[in-house]
Write an enzyme that holds these catalytic residues in place. Structure first.
Site, PDB file in Angstrom:
ATOM      1  N   THR A   7     -24.348   6.931 -11.464  1.00  0.00           N
ATOM      2  CA  THR A   7     -24.586   8.189 -10.751  1.00  0.00           C
ATOM      3  C   THR A   7     -23.990   9.335 -11.562  1.00  0.00           C
ATOM      4  O   THR A   7     -23.040   9.122 -12.334  1.00  0.00           O
ATOM      5  CB  THR A   7     -23.963   8.167  -9.339  1.00  0.00           C
ATOM      6  N   ASN A   9     -23.235  11.864  -9.631  1.00  0.00           N
ATOM      7  CA  ASN A   9     -22.616  12.449  -8.450  1.00  0.00           C
ATOM      8  C   ASN A   9     -21.117  12.102  -8.433  1.00  0.00           C
ATOM      9  O   ASN A   9     -20.736  10.955  -8.151  1.00  0.00           O
ATOM     10  CB  ASN A   9     -23.349  11.877  -7.228  1.00  0.00           C
ATOM     11  N   GLU A  39     -36.207   5.513 -13.412  1.00  0.00           N
ATOM     12  CA  GLU A  39     -36.979   5.951 -12.240  1.00  0.00           C
ATOM     13  C   GLU A  39     -36.725   5.059 -11.034  1.00  0.00           C
ATOM     14  O   GLU A  39     -36.683   3.832 -11.160  1.00  0.00           O
ATOM     15  CB  GLU A  39     -38.468   5.896 -12.578  1.00  0.00           C
ATOM     16  N   ASP A  68     -28.576   2.266  -3.927  1.00  0.00           N
ATOM     17  CA  ASP A  68     -29.643   3.054  -3.322  1.00  0.00           C
ATOM     18  C   ASP A  68     -29.438   2.938  -1.822  1.00  0.00           C
ATOM     19  O   ASP A  68     -29.038   1.884  -1.315  1.00  0.00           O
ATOM     20  CB  ASP A  68     -31.027   2.546  -3.723  1.00  0.00           C
ATOM     21  N   SER A  69     -29.679   4.029  -1.125  1.00  0.00           N
ATOM     22  CA  SER A  69     -29.463   3.995   0.316  1.00  0.00           C
ATOM     23  C   SER A  69     -30.463   4.893   1.016  1.00  0.00           C
ATOM     24  O   SER A  69     -31.157   5.686   0.376  1.00  0.00           O
ATOM     25  CB  SER A  69     -28.032   4.443   0.643  1.00  0.00           C
ATOM     26  N   ARG A 186     -22.468   2.128   3.719  1.00  0.00           N
ATOM     27  CA  ARG A 186     -21.855   2.213   2.386  1.00  0.00           C
ATOM     28  C   ARG A 186     -20.494   1.522   2.382  1.00  0.00           C
ATOM     29  O   ARG A 186     -20.159   0.798   1.458  1.00  0.00           O
ATOM     30  CB  ARG A 186     -21.722   3.686   1.976  1.00  0.00           C
TER      31      ARG A 186
HETATM   32  P1  ITT Z   1     -28.251   9.923  -5.983  1.00  0.00           P
HETATM   33  O1  ITT Z   1     -28.246  11.072  -6.932  1.00  0.00           O
HETATM   34  O2  ITT Z   1     -27.014   9.097  -6.111  1.00  0.00           O
HETATM   35  O3  ITT Z   1     -29.524   9.086  -6.025  1.00  0.00           O
HETATM   36  P2  ITT Z   1     -29.147  10.618  -3.274  1.00  0.00           P
HETATM   37  O4  ITT Z   1     -28.916  11.832  -2.435  1.00  0.00           O
HETATM   38  O5  ITT Z   1     -30.557  10.276  -3.640  1.00  0.00           O
HETATM   39  O6  ITT Z   1     -28.161  10.638  -4.535  1.00  0.00           O
HETATM   40  P3  ITT Z   1     -29.021   8.065  -1.948  1.00  0.00           P
HETATM   41  O7  ITT Z   1     -30.119   7.542  -2.794  1.00  0.00           O
HETATM   42  O8  ITT Z   1     -27.835   7.223  -1.767  1.00  0.00           O
HETATM   43  O9  ITT Z   1     -28.482   9.454  -2.474  1.00  0.00           O
HETATM   44  O10 ITT Z   1     -29.563   8.441  -0.498  1.00  0.00           O
HETATM   45  C1  ITT Z   1     -30.914   8.754  -0.213  1.00  0.00           C
HETATM   46  C2  ITT Z   1     -30.992   9.615   1.008  1.00  0.00           C
HETATM   47  O11 ITT Z   1     -30.751   8.811   2.177  1.00  0.00           O
HETATM   48  C3  ITT Z   1     -29.970  10.753   1.074  1.00  0.00           C
HETATM   49  O12 ITT Z   1     -30.443  11.886   0.385  1.00  0.00           O
HETATM   50  C4  ITT Z   1     -29.882  10.982   2.585  1.00  0.00           C
HETATM   51  O13 ITT Z   1     -30.950  11.794   3.023  1.00  0.00           O
HETATM   52  C5  ITT Z   1     -30.063   9.566   3.150  1.00  0.00           C
HETATM   53  N1  ITT Z   1     -28.736   8.935   3.374  1.00  0.00           N
HETATM   54  C6  ITT Z   1     -28.169   7.937   2.645  1.00  0.00           C
HETATM   55  N2  ITT Z   1     -26.940   7.641   3.110  1.00  0.00           N
HETATM   56  C7  ITT Z   1     -26.721   8.481   4.145  1.00  0.00           C
HETATM   57  C8  ITT Z   1     -25.628   8.716   5.006  1.00  0.00           C
HETATM   58  O14 ITT Z   1     -24.502   8.025   4.897  1.00  0.00           O
HETATM   59  N3  ITT Z   1     -25.743   9.671   5.935  1.00  0.00           N
HETATM   60  C9  ITT Z   1     -26.866  10.394   6.053  1.00  0.00           C
HETATM   61  N4  ITT Z   1     -27.934  10.275   5.274  1.00  0.00           N
HETATM   62  C10 ITT Z   1     -27.879   9.315   4.321  1.00  0.00           C
END
Ligand code: ITT
Length: 210
Positions: A7, A9, A39, A68-69, A186
């Site tokens: 990341t 971040n 990607e 990924d989340s 997480r």
């Molecule tokens: P990266 O640069 O690390 O990819 P990202 O914002 O895309 O950052 P994630 O892939 O982990 O982060 O998350 C994808 C989206 O899912 C994130 O932008 C939120 O909209 C949602 N999300 C994930 N975890 C969350 C949480 O704990 N609370 C609220 N929304 C969440």
């Protein structure tokens, strides 16, 4: 031992540093030059985490942890799923608060007619640790909840203001950071990651870091 977190971040990097043992030195992609973005075009959180972990491990030649989340809503057939970050289609150059706002509005609109009993959803977090040779192990954490019909709370990010957790009687945006980490997708994934890492004996067995 050293691990690269896939990341840029710094918030995520800090969060992981806090939760892992001090013996693990954490680097981020910011510590490397000329890294090509991998990607995130997989069909599942696990697939995306795996692609990123392997792709960046090959480029850095180090153990790499990727995540990924996102949010899965049952009444929407699992959407926004892997499209959680940009569900509303708002351009990624906009501020994250505007993107979060637009994403939430889209979900609330789509869920307008859905009764409370059918508003079940979950946050999911997949983590994958890879070496340049391939996957070492993968873990996943989930948090079950219900989608509210309006926003509650100002903490957190993303879909937190509309994600209600019945056992806590509040949304994840009404929780303190500590409270959320103790029950979150997480937090659970990181706990499982630590357990696997300790079992794996990797601390004494790192052969290819720079
Ligand atoms: P990266 O640069 O690390 O990819 P990202 O914002 O895309 O950052 P994630 O892939 O982990 O982060 O998350 C994808 C989206 O899912 C994130 O932008 C939120 O909209 C949602 N999300 C994930 N975890 C969350 C949480 O704990 N609370 C609220 N929304 C969440």
């Amino acid at each position: 031992m050293k691990i690269v977190i896939a990341t840029t971040n710094l918030g995520k990097k800090r969060e992981l540093e806090q939760m892992l043992d001090s013996e693990v030195e954490i680097l981020s992609l910011r510590d490397f030059k000329n890294i090509k973005e991998v990607e995130e075009n997989g069909q599942s959180f696990a697939e995306n985490a795996r692609k990123k972990a392997i792709g960046y491990a090959k480029q850095t030649n180090m153990y790499t942890l990727a995540d990924d989340s996102g949010l899965e809503i049952d009444a929407l057939g699992g959407a926004p799923g892997v499209h959680s970050a940009r569900f509303s289609g708002t351009h990624k150059n906009h501020s994250s608060s505007l993107i979060d706002h637009e994403n939430i509005e889209k979900v609330l609109q789509l869920m307008k007619e859905v009764p409370k009993s059918k508003r079940t959803a979950r946050f999911v977090c997949s983590l994958c640790l890879a070496s340049p040779e391939g996957v070492i192990f993968e873990v996943e954490g989930q948090l079950e909840g219900l989608i509210t019909s309006k926003k509650y709370g100002d903490n957190g990010f993303g879909y937190d203001p509309i994600f209600y957790v019945p056992s806590m009687d509040k949304t994840t945006a009404q929780m303190s950071e500590e409270e959320k980490n103790s029950i979150s997708h997480r937090g659970e994934a990181i706990k499982k990651f630590k357990e696997q890492l300790l079992k794996s004996n990797m601390f004494s067995n790192q052969t290819f870091h720079k």
